[in-house]
Write a protein that holds these residues in place. Structure first.
Motif, mmCIF file in Angstrom:
data_model
loop_
_atom_site.group_PDB
_atom_site.id
_atom_site.type_symbol
_atom_site.label_atom_id
_atom_site.label_comp_id
_atom_site.label_asym_id
_atom_site.label_seq_id
_atom_site.Cartn_x
_atom_site.Cartn_y
_atom_site.Cartn_z
ATOM 1 N N UNK A 60 0.844 -1.197 0.000
ATOM 2 C CA UNK A 60 0.000 0.000 0.000
ATOM 3 C C UNK A 60 0.877 1.244 0.000
ATOM 4 N N UNK A 61 0.260 2.346 -0.325
ATOM 5 C CA UNK A 61 0.968 3.621 -0.290
ATOM 6 C C UNK A 61 1.614 3.807 1.088
ATOM 7 N N UNK A 62 2.815 4.371 1.088
ATOM 8 C CA UNK A 62 3.567 4.544 2.323
ATOM 9 C C UNK A 62 2.780 5.323 3.374
ATOM 10 N N UNK A 63 2.018 6.322 2.958
ATOM 11 C CA UNK A 63 1.284 7.147 3.917
ATOM 12 C C UNK A 63 0.248 6.324 4.683
ATOM 13 N N UNK A 64 -0.343 5.343 4.028
ATOM 14 C CA UNK A 64 -1.326 4.467 4.685
ATOM 15 C C UNK A 64 -0.627 3.594 5.721
ATOM 16 N N UNK A 65 0.470 2.968 5.309
ATOM 17 C CA UNK A 65 1.224 2.099 6.209
ATOM 18 C C UNK A 65 1.751 2.897 7.400
ATOM 19 N N UNK A 66 2.245 4.087 7.123
ATOM 20 C CA UNK A 66 2.782 4.939 8.184
ATOM 21 C C UNK A 66 1.690 5.321 9.184
ATOM 22 N N UNK A 67 0.516 5.703 8.682
ATOM 23 C CA UNK A 67 -0.599 6.079 9.554
ATOM 24 C C UNK A 67 -1.011 4.911 10.446
ATOM 25 N N UNK A 68 -1.082 3.715 9.858
ATOM 26 C CA UNK A 68 -1.439 2.530 10.641
ATOM 27 C C UNK A 68 -0.387 2.248 11.714
ATOM 28 N N UNK A 69 0.857 2.439 11.359
ATOM 29 C CA UNK A 69 1.949 2.221 12.305
ATOM 30 C C UNK A 69 1.859 3.191 13.484
ATOM 31 N N UNK A 70 1.568 4.441 13.192
ATOM 32 C CA UNK A 70 1.423 5.447 14.250
ATOM 33 C C UNK A 70 0.246 5.098 15.160
ATOM 34 N N UNK A 71 -0.868 4.702 14.571
ATOM 35 C CA UNK A 71 -2.043 4.318 15.362
ATOM 36 C C UNK A 71 -1.725 3.131 16.267
ATOM 37 N N UNK A 72 -1.004 2.173 15.721
ATOM 38 C CA UNK A 72 -0.632 0.996 16.505
ATOM 39 C C UNK A 72 0.282 1.394 17.659
ATOM 40 N N UNK A 73 1.252 2.247 17.397
ATOM 41 C CA UNK A 73 2.140 2.727 18.462
ATOM 42 C C UNK A 73 1.350 3.405 19.582
ATOM 43 N N UNK A 74 0.357 4.202 19.208
ATOM 44 C CA UNK A 74 -0.454 4.905 20.202
ATOM 45 C C UNK A 74 -1.263 3.925 21.056
ATOM 46 N N UNK A 75 -1.819 2.906 20.422
ATOM 47 C CA UNK A 75 -2.577 1.903 21.185
ATOM 48 C C UNK A 75 -1.672 1.129 22.135
ATOM 49 N N UNK A 76 -0.490 0.786 21.674
ATOM 50 C CA UNK A 76 0.456 0.063 22.524
ATOM 51 C C UNK A 76 0.863 0.927 23.714
ATOM 52 N N UNK A 77 1.094 2.212 23.473
ATOM 53 C CA UNK A 77 1.437 3.128 24.564
ATOM 54 C C UNK A 77 0.299 3.198 25.579
ATOM 55 N N UNK A 78 -0.945 3.272 25.099
ATOM 56 C CA UNK A 78 -2.103 3.284 26.002
ATOM 57 C C UNK A 78 -2.134 2.019 26.845
ATOM 58 N N UNK A 79 -1.878 0.879 26.202
ATOM 59 C CA UNK A 79 -1.892 -0.405 26.891
ATOM 60 C C UNK A 79 -0.861 -0.417 28.023
ATOM 61 N N UNK A 80 0.361 0.014 27.729
ATOM 62 C CA UNK A 80 1.405 0.020 28.749
ATOM 63 C C UNK A 80 1.116 1.025 29.853
#
Length: 54
Positions: free
Chosen positions: A21-41
């Motif tokens: 997929x376009x890099x911007x899509x992958x990057x956005x998903x990665x940022x969202x995942x990082x934020x969820x992981x931070x919330x979890x911790x």
């Protein structure tokens, strides 16, 4: 809860990478995942502090 959201988003990110997929899509998903992981911790640390107070 957060675990399920993390798993779903991780799968979505992996599929995005596999499909090239376009890099911007992958990057956005990665940022969202990082934020969820931070919330979890943060929740885990908060819970641990509360348990240690008792």
């Amino acid at each position: 809860m957060l675990n399920e959201e993390i798993c779903k988003l991780r799968d979505k990110l992996n599929k995005s990478i596999e499909k090239n997929d376009d890099y911007s899509i992958t990057y956005r998903l990665s940022i969202e995942l990082d934020e969820l992981i931070a919330k979890y911790y943060n929740k885990s640390k908060k819970r641990e502090k509360e348990l240690n107070k008792k």
